[in-house]
Design a protein around this motif. Structure first.
Motif, short mmCIF file in Angstrom:
data_model
loop_
_atom_site.label_atom_id
_atom_site.label_comp_id
_atom_site.label_asym_id
_atom_site.label_seq_id
_atom_site.Cartn_x
_atom_site.Cartn_y
_atom_site.Cartn_z
N TRP A 44 -39.38 31.56 29.28
CA TRP A 44 -39.63 33.00 29.20
C TRP A 44 -39.13 33.60 27.90
N GLN A 45 -38.25 32.90 27.17
CA GLN A 45 -37.70 33.46 25.94
C GLN A 45 -38.68 33.33 24.78
N VAL A 46 -39.55 32.32 24.77
CA VAL A 46 -40.45 32.15 23.62
C VAL A 46 -41.52 33.24 23.58
N PRO A 47 -42.31 33.52 24.62
CA PRO A 47 -42.54 32.72 25.83
C PRO A 47 -43.58 31.62 25.58
N ARG A 48 -43.37 30.52 26.33
CA ARG A 48 -44.24 29.35 26.26
C ARG A 48 -44.42 28.85 27.69
N THR A 49 -45.62 28.31 27.99
CA THR A 49 -45.86 27.81 29.34
C THR A 49 -46.80 26.62 29.28
N GLU A 50 -47.00 25.99 30.41
CA GLU A 50 -47.91 24.84 30.51
C GLU A 50 -48.92 25.11 31.61
N VAL A 51 -50.19 24.92 31.33
CA VAL A 51 -51.22 25.10 32.35
C VAL A 51 -51.49 23.76 33.02
N GLY A 52 -51.59 23.80 34.34
CA GLY A 52 -51.88 22.59 35.10
C GLY A 52 -52.96 22.88 36.13
N TYR A 53 -53.58 21.83 36.65
CA TYR A 53 -54.69 22.01 37.58
C TYR A 53 -55.05 20.70 38.24
N TRP A 54 -55.69 20.77 39.38
CA TRP A 54 -56.36 19.62 39.99
C TRP A 54 -57.53 20.17 40.80
N LEU A 55 -58.55 19.35 40.98
CA LEU A 55 -59.72 19.72 41.77
C LEU A 55 -59.96 18.68 42.84
N ARG A 56 -60.46 19.13 43.99
CA ARG A 56 -60.86 18.16 45.01
C ARG A 56 -62.06 17.38 44.47
N THR A 57 -62.21 16.17 44.94
CA THR A 57 -63.20 15.26 44.37
C THR A 57 -64.61 15.85 44.40
N SER A 58 -64.99 16.50 45.48
CA SER A 58 -66.36 17.01 45.60
C SER A 58 -66.61 18.23 44.71
N ALA A 59 -65.56 18.76 44.08
CA ALA A 59 -65.72 19.93 43.21
C ALA A 59 -65.65 19.58 41.73
N THR A 60 -65.48 18.30 41.41
CA THR A 60 -65.38 17.92 40.00
C THR A 60 -66.76 17.90 39.34
N GLY A 61 -66.76 17.96 38.02
CA GLY A 61 -68.00 17.86 37.26
C GLY A 61 -68.87 19.10 37.29
N GLN A 62 -68.33 20.23 37.74
CA GLN A 62 -69.10 21.47 37.85
C GLN A 62 -68.57 22.59 36.95
N GLY A 63 -67.59 22.27 36.11
CA GLY A 63 -67.05 23.27 35.19
C GLY A 63 -65.97 24.16 35.77
N PHE A 64 -65.53 23.89 37.00
CA PHE A 64 -64.50 24.73 37.61
C PHE A 64 -63.17 24.62 36.87
N ALA A 65 -62.83 23.43 36.40
CA ALA A 65 -61.55 23.25 35.72
C ALA A 65 -61.48 24.12 34.46
N ARG A 66 -62.52 24.08 33.65
CA ARG A 66 -62.52 24.91 32.44
C ARG A 66 -62.45 26.39 32.78
N GLU A 67 -63.16 26.77 33.81
CA GLU A 67 -63.20 28.19 34.19
C GLU A 67 -61.82 28.68 34.61
N GLY A 68 -61.14 27.91 35.45
CA GLY A 68 -59.82 28.31 35.90
C GLY A 68 -58.78 28.25 34.81
N VAL A 69 -58.81 27.20 34.00
CA VAL A 69 -57.86 27.07 32.89
C VAL A 69 -58.01 28.24 31.92
N ASN A 70 -59.23 28.53 31.53
CA ASN A 70 -59.44 29.64 30.58
C ASN A 70 -58.94 30.97 31.13
N ALA A 71 -59.17 31.21 32.42
CA ALA A 71 -58.72 32.48 33.01
C ALA A 71 -57.21 32.63 32.94
N LEU A 72 -56.48 31.59 33.33
CA LEU A 72 -55.02 31.68 33.32
C LEU A 72 -54.45 31.73 31.91
N VAL A 73 -55.03 30.93 31.02
CA VAL A 73 -54.50 30.89 29.66
C VAL A 73 -54.77 32.21 28.93
#
Length: 199
Positions: free
Chosen positions: A101-130
């Protein structure tokens, strides 16, 4: 930077196809179903998802949900469940972790259920949080850390404009005893236009 407990951090985010919201008591069954479907894939890279190594039961999933809810309120971690807006189906989880919190600096993390992979959800969620972290937390750096062999996660990092800063050789030991290399990606403010919005 004020005490993190004084920061108004949204309980949910909306993206074009996702509703990210904080974990709640009672989410355990949905989390259990998503992880049970995906355990084999998630366990390939346990160094970055250590909780997946635990025995999976409905009770353990519920316990994780309640812990994540507590982490959010204490600002120890900022985890969110991700639901597909059109169907209400739990597709995975995203979060901001290990925040300095002093920098501030953070790390984004994620996982998707197998049937939801390959549909662009990871990029969408990562971009929103970042994007939110840059705009509202005034983050000066967001990291994305992944196993060198996790090509899907590396594609997400590159697709979200993260720069590969280095590969840490033999940085972790896998459950099978093998040594793993870790890729360190990072994004700095102004690298990407906003994608989602807090709600």
């Amino acid at each position: 930077m004020p005490d993190p407990l004084l920061l108004d951090i949204p309980h949910s985010f909306l993206t074009p196809r996702l509703h990210l919201r904080t974990f709640r008591a009672g989410d355990g069954l949905r989390l259990y179903e998503a992880v049970a479907e995906s355990q084999a894939e998630l366990r390939r890279f346990l160094g970055h998802l250590p909780w997946v190594a635990e025995e999976l039961t409905q009770d353990s999933a519920e316990l994780r949900c309640r812990r994540c809810e507590a982490y959010f309120f204490s600002r120890a971690d900022l985890p969110y469940l991700a639901f597909e807006t059109a169907t209400g189906r739990l597709v995975g989880s995203f979060g901001l972790h290990r925040t300095d919190w002093q920098v501030p600096r953070t790390e984004v993390g994620y996982w998707l259920r197998t049937s939801a992979t390959g549909q662009g959800f990871a990029r969408e969620g990562v971009n929103a949080l970042v994007d939110w972290a840059f705009e509202h937390l005034k983050a000066q750096r967001v990291e994305l850390i992944t196993d060198e062999a996790n090509t899907a996660s590396r594609r997400v990092a590159e697709g979200c404009d993260f720069a590969l800063e280095g590969v840490l050789r033999h940085a972790q030991r896998a459950p099978d005893g093998s040594l793993r290399n870790t890729c360190v990606y990072a994004r700095l403010p102004g690298d990407k236009a906003p994608q989602g919005k807090a709600s």
